[in-house]
Each structure stands twice: as structure tokens, then as C-alpha cells.
Design a protein around this motif. Structure first.
Motif, PDB file in Angstrom:
ATOM      1  N   HIS A 206       0.794  -1.222   0.000  1.00 59.78           N
ATOM      2  CA  HIS A 206       0.000   0.000   0.000  1.00 59.78           C
ATOM      3  C   HIS A 206       0.832   1.280   0.000  1.00 59.78           C
ATOM      4  CE1 HIS A 206       1.058   0.297   4.236  1.00 59.78           C
ATOM      5  NE2 HIS A 206       0.600   1.539   4.223  1.00 59.78           N
ATOM      6  N   ARG A 207       2.124   1.207   0.300  1.00 59.00           N
ATOM      7  CA  ARG A 207       2.930   2.424   0.436  1.00 59.00           C
ATOM      8  C   ARG A 207       2.999   3.193  -0.882  1.00 59.00           C
ATOM      9  NH1 ARG A 207       5.066   4.079   5.632  1.00 59.00           N
ATOM     10  NH2 ARG A 207       5.129   2.203   6.896  1.00 59.00           N
ATOM     11  N   ALA A 208       3.011   4.515  -0.770  1.00 60.94           N
ATOM     12  CA  ALA A 208       3.046   5.364  -1.951  1.00 60.94           C
ATOM     13  C   ALA A 208       4.278   5.090  -2.812  1.00 60.94           C
ATOM     14  CB  ALA A 208       3.015   6.837  -1.537  1.00 60.94           C
ATOM     15  N   GLU A 209       5.411   4.786  -2.178  1.00 58.47           N
ATOM     16  CA  GLU A 209       6.622   4.544  -2.953  1.00 58.47           C
ATOM     17  C   GLU A 209       6.479   3.331  -3.872  1.00 58.47           C
ATOM     18  OE1 GLU A 209       9.886   2.632  -0.329  1.00 58.47           O
ATOM     19  OE2 GLU A 209       8.476   3.526   1.080  1.00 58.47           O
ATOM     20  N   ASN A 210       5.555   2.419  -3.549  1.00 55.50           N
ATOM     21  CA  ASN A 210       5.323   1.252  -4.392  1.00 55.50           C
ATOM     22  C   ASN A 210       4.132   1.406  -5.319  1.00 55.50           C
ATOM     23  OD1 ASN A 210       7.473  -0.386  -3.559  1.00 55.50           O
ATOM     24  ND2 ASN A 210       6.344  -1.134  -1.784  1.00 55.50           N
ATOM     25  N   THR A 211       3.163   2.224  -4.941  1.00 54.49           N
ATOM     26  CA  THR A 211       1.936   2.318  -5.731  1.00 54.49           C
ATOM     27  C   THR A 211       1.889   3.524  -6.665  1.00 54.49           C
ATOM     28  OG1 THR A 211       0.824   3.505  -3.937  1.00 54.49           O
ATOM     29  CG2 THR A 211       0.598   1.102  -3.981  1.00 54.49           C
ATOM     30  N   ASP A 212       2.725   4.533  -6.413  1.00 60.14           N
ATOM     31  CA  ASP A 212       2.663   5.742  -7.239  1.00 60.14           C
ATOM     32  C   ASP A 212       3.542   5.669  -8.479  1.00 60.14           C
ATOM     33  OD1 ASP A 212       0.950   6.718  -5.378  1.00 60.14           O
ATOM     34  OD2 ASP A 212       2.257   8.291  -4.608  1.00 60.14           O
ATOM     35  N   ASP A 213       4.355   4.643  -8.571  1.00 57.15           N
ATOM     36  CA  ASP A 213       5.286   4.513  -9.685  1.00 57.15           C
ATOM     37  C   ASP A 213       5.078   3.159 -10.353  1.00 57.15           C
ATOM     38  OD1 ASP A 213       7.943   5.448 -11.056  1.00 57.15           O
ATOM     39  OD2 ASP A 213       8.330   3.376 -10.403  1.00 57.15           O
ATOM     40  N   ALA A 214       4.838   3.173 -11.665  1.00 61.34           N
ATOM     41  CA  ALA A 214       4.527   1.935 -12.383  1.00 61.34           C
ATOM     42  C   ALA A 214       5.659   0.917 -12.294  1.00 61.34           C
ATOM     43  CB  ALA A 214       4.217   2.241 -13.847  1.00 61.34           C
ATOM     44  N   ALA A 215       6.902   1.365 -12.441  1.00 66.91           N
ATOM     45  CA  ALA A 215       8.031   0.439 -12.409  1.00 66.91           C
ATOM     46  C   ALA A 215       8.165  -0.204 -11.033  1.00 66.91           C
ATOM     47  CB  ALA A 215       9.319   1.169 -12.786  1.00 66.91           C
ATOM     48  N   LEU A 235      -3.339 -11.829  -1.172  1.00 68.57           N
ATOM     49  CA  LEU A 235      -3.137 -10.378  -1.156  1.00 68.57           C
ATOM     50  C   LEU A 235      -4.445  -9.665  -0.832  1.00 68.57           C
ATOM     51  CD1 LEU A 235      -1.343  -7.852  -1.754  1.00 68.57           C
ATOM     52  CD2 LEU A 235      -2.123  -8.017  -4.133  1.00 68.57           C
ATOM     53  N   PRO A 236      -4.677  -9.288   0.429  1.00 69.03           N
ATOM     54  CA  PRO A 236      -5.804  -8.386   0.720  1.00 69.03           C
ATOM     55  C   PRO A 236      -5.520  -7.054   0.040  1.00 69.03           C
ATOM     56  CG  PRO A 236      -4.959  -9.441   2.727  1.00 69.03           C
ATOM     57  CD  PRO A 236      -3.940  -9.665   1.647  1.00 69.03           C
ATOM     58  N   LEU A 237      -6.363  -6.677  -0.902  1.00 70.70           N
ATOM     59  CA  LEU A 237      -6.026  -5.589  -1.816  1.00 70.70           C
ATOM     60  C   LEU A 237      -6.439  -4.231  -1.267  1.00 70.70           C
ATOM     61  CD1 LEU A 237      -4.731  -5.082  -4.580  1.00 70.70           C
ATOM     62  CD2 LEU A 237      -7.009  -5.256  -5.604  1.00 70.70           C
ATOM     63  N   HIS A 238      -5.443  -3.410  -0.971  1.00 67.38           N
ATOM     64  CA  HIS A 238      -5.670  -2.038  -0.520  1.00 67.38           C
ATOM     65  C   HIS A 238      -6.277  -1.229  -1.668  1.00 67.38           C
ATOM     66  CE1 HIS A 238      -4.756   2.019   0.926  1.00 67.38           C
ATOM     67  NE2 HIS A 238      -4.476   1.502   2.106  1.00 67.38           N
ATOM     68  N   PRO A 239      -7.247  -0.328  -1.385  1.00 69.45           N
ATOM     69  CA  PRO A 239      -7.855   0.462  -2.470  1.00 69.45           C
ATOM     70  C   PRO A 239      -6.835   1.213  -3.315  1.00 69.45           C
ATOM     71  CG  PRO A 239      -9.109   0.713  -0.438  1.00 69.45           C
ATOM     72  CD  PRO A 239      -7.888  -0.075  -0.083  1.00 69.45           C
ATOM     73  N   ARG A 240      -5.786   1.758  -2.686  1.00 71.79           N
ATOM     74  CA  ARG A 240      -4.761   2.489  -3.443  1.00 71.79           C
ATOM     75  C   ARG A 240      -4.049   1.564  -4.429  1.00 71.79           C
ATOM     76  NH1 ARG A 240      -0.230   4.765   0.221  1.00 71.79           N
ATOM     77  NH2 ARG A 240      -1.743   6.372   0.727  1.00 71.79           N
TER      78      ARG A 240
END
Length: 348
Positions: A206-215, A235-240
Motif C-alpha cells: 500500500h505504500r506510496a513509494e510502491n503504488t505511485d510509480d509503475a516500475a 493479497l488483501p487488496l488495498h484500495p490504493r
């Protein structure tokens, strides 16, 4: 009567607040007012935690979620300030490192209301993480700093913060001890998912560093897909993460994706898994509390003692091996009682 306003907004904070709120209820001379910012608004990430953990319904629910970090924090700051002016508390209690944490701390500090920070002193030393900024700023406006580890105490001392600092242990450990037994008798999630204990891995992202960047997100999912060649990955899927994977066109088909789960179901999943793969600081610790090895899907961790004790490794350290040993840092399951007793002793 000492009046405490508690500000929470995200899943890990609900869990920690449950332990402290129970301790408040058992302690004479202190009353609590609960403020829920709404940062986590999904039913499975919010309301279910209040129900399962026995947390009283919030006295104030702000329904503030979404938007940029600055927009969200600013809206929370204004709303919390109004509540504090109305409630006139003696202390404001905040948890961890979210936008809700920073907003509550700033609102209190600007009104000259002392701030107590649970989980103070943690540092990843990565200032690109919003959470790192939140925790550093919160620590520097807090009057009481309740540290889960001695490393956290040292971090604060290195920044010149020595007054009001206590090593109390980890309230998440308190909560885990309470929940594990109830989950074993009260959760049937393994049956519902058709998985057997020890035959699956548990992942959270869920962290932004993993979800905000496609690579970055592709790299994380590729790692989990590799794990899935050996065993099922739940994987319980976080909305982000759901939104990011759809936006970037990243398939999650190799994983067993489920909706976000409540705390008792999550406790059961942790209790039954073979190992954990996560970018969550809280889940790293919960993995240790359940005796499960963990791979942290980040380049650093604020819970360095889990790495040093052999229970955790950064995914950038694939060859890292360390003999596992118990971690004494997290206390004896009475951190919440120590925190409440200290607040009562300090008083107004």
C-alpha cells in the motif's frame, strides 16, 4: 478528571488505540474523546475494526479522505482544531506516522495543548517517504514520547529530544496477544479461502513509494509472482493498490486477491501463513509477533531490530541470513497500561 482527545484515522491506529482505550477504561481519573479523521474510509478498513476490537464509536467522525497529502492534512488540521477548541482537552494522543497523526499533533501544538505520541522515535531515514516526515515533525512538537524500542529512544536523543521520552514497549504487541486467541476460535477465513495453514504466503502492498510509480509496482508484483510459483500468495487488496494496478495495467491474476479484511481475519491469516511479504511497518511487526519470517518490500525499514534478529529482511538483501532470536524490545504486553499510567501521573 484528565481529559484526553485521541486522533486516529488508519487501520494500524485503530488496533493500537483499542489497546490504549481499554487501559483508559480501567484507569480512574481519565476520560477519552475519540476523533476519527476518516483517512481509511472503506468498511473493511475502518468500521469493522471498531466492531471487532470493541472500540467505542468515535465521538467525532470527520469523513476526510482522498486528495493530495497537503490537501488531506490541511482539511484534517482545520477540522481537528475546531474540535479541540470545543472539547478543551488536557492532552491530545496521536499514533504512528499518518497524515491524521501530523494533523492532530499540529492542531494541538498550535493551541498549546500538549501532545503525546505513541510509537515515537521510529526512523527509516528516508525523507522521501511521507510517513517519515509525519513522524519526525510529530516527535518535535510532542511533550510525551512513548517509544516501542530503545533504538527509537536513541533516534530521539540524536535529534536533541530527551525530555518526556519513555521506552514503554509496543502497543501492537498488546493488541496481538488479545486478538490471536479470539481469531483462532472466531475466524474461519482459511476455510473460506480454501487454504491450509503453512501452505500460503501473505502479502500486503500500500505504500506510496510502491503504488505511485509503475516500475516500482511492477517490481513488487513480479516478486510476489515468483513467490506464487511455490505457494499461494494471498493479497488483501488495498484500495490504493487496486487503483494503481488498474491505472498501470498491471495484472494480479497470479495472486489470490481478496478484499481488505478485518483485524481478526488478518490475525488468522498471519497465524496460519508460511511467511509474509509487505511494505507495511505494522505488518512487519505483526509477522514477528506471530513467529513468521518476513520480507519487507522497501529499501529500508524503521523496525531495524526485526532485521537484526533474523525475522525480517529487505527484499534488496536476498542473500541475507541471520540466526533468529527473540526480540525483547517490544515489552511484555503492557505498553498501553504504562502509557495511561504515565499520562495520569503527569496530569495537566
Amino acid at each position: 478528571m484528565l481529559k484526553l482527545v485521541t486522533v486516529i484515522g488508519a487501520r494500524p491506529q485503530f488496533i493500537k488505540a483499542a489497546a490504549v482505550s481499554r487501559a483508559v477504561a480501567r484507569q480512574d481519573g481519565i476520560a477519552e474523546v475519540m476523533v476519527h479523521t476518516g483517512q481509511h474510509f472503506d468498511t473493511n478498513m475502518s468500521e469493522i475494526f471498531f466492531e471487532e476490537l470493541g472500540i467505542p464509536a468515535p465521538d467525532h467522525h470527520l469523513d476526510i479522505a482522498g486528495g493530495s497529502h497537503g490537501e488531506m492534512t490541511g482539511r484534517m488540521l482545520a477540522a481537528i482544531e475546531a474540535i479541540l477548541i470545543e472539547e478543551k482537552p488536557d492532552w491530545v494522543l496521536v499514533y504512528g506516522d499518518t497524515n491524521s497523526t501530523l494533523a492532530g499533533a499540529l492542531a494541538a501544538a498550535k493551541l498549546h495543548i500538549p501532545v503525546a505520541h505513541v510509537e515515537a522515535g521510529l526512523r527509516s531515514f528516508n525523507r522521501r517517504m511521507p510517513e517519515e516526515i509525519n513522524r519526525v515533525l510529530t516527535d518535535h512538537v510532542s511533550a510525551r514520547l512513548y517509544c516501542p524500542t530503545t533504538a527509537a529512544v536513541k533516534n530521539l536523543a540524536d535529534e536533541g529530544i530527551r525530555e518526556g521520552v519513555m521506552h514503554v514497549g509496543d502497543v501492537m504487541y498488546d493488541a496481538t496477544l488479545d486478538a490471536r486467541g479470539r481469531a483462532r476460535s472466531g475466524s474461519d477465513i482459511l476455510v473460506r479461502l480454501g487454504v491450509e495453514p503453512g501452505r500460503y504466503s501473505l502479502a500486503t502492498v500500500h505504500r506510496a513509494e510502491n503504488t505511485d510509480d509503475a516500475a516500482s509496482l511492477r517490481a513488487v508484483i513480479a516478486h510476489l509472482e515468483k513467490v506464487a510459483l511455490e505457494r499461494t500468495v494471498i493479497l488483501p487488496l488495498h484500495p490504493r493498490t487496486a487503483q494503481a494496478s488498474a491505472r498501470f495495467g498491471i495484472s494480479l491474476e497470479a495472486l489470490k486477491v481478496i478484499e481488505p479484511v478485518g483485524y481478526l481475519d488478518m490475525s488468522a491469516l498471519l497465524d496460519g501463513c508460511a511467511d509474509v511479504h509487505t511494505d507495511s511497518g505494522g505488518v512487519q511487526k505483526e509477522a514477528y509477533f506471530h513467529g513468521k519470517p518476513c520480507v519487507t518490500l522497501r529499501g529500508e525499514t524503521e523496525w531495524v531490530e526485526t532485521v537484526e534478529a533474523g525475522w525480517n529482511r529487505l527484499w534488496s538483501m536476498p542473500d541475507y541470513k541471520q540466526p533468529r532470536r527473540p526480540i525483547g524490545e517490544y515489552g511484555r504486553g503492557n505498553a498501553a497500561e504504562l502509557i495511561v499510567a504515565d499520562l495520569v501521573m503527569v496530569g495537566v
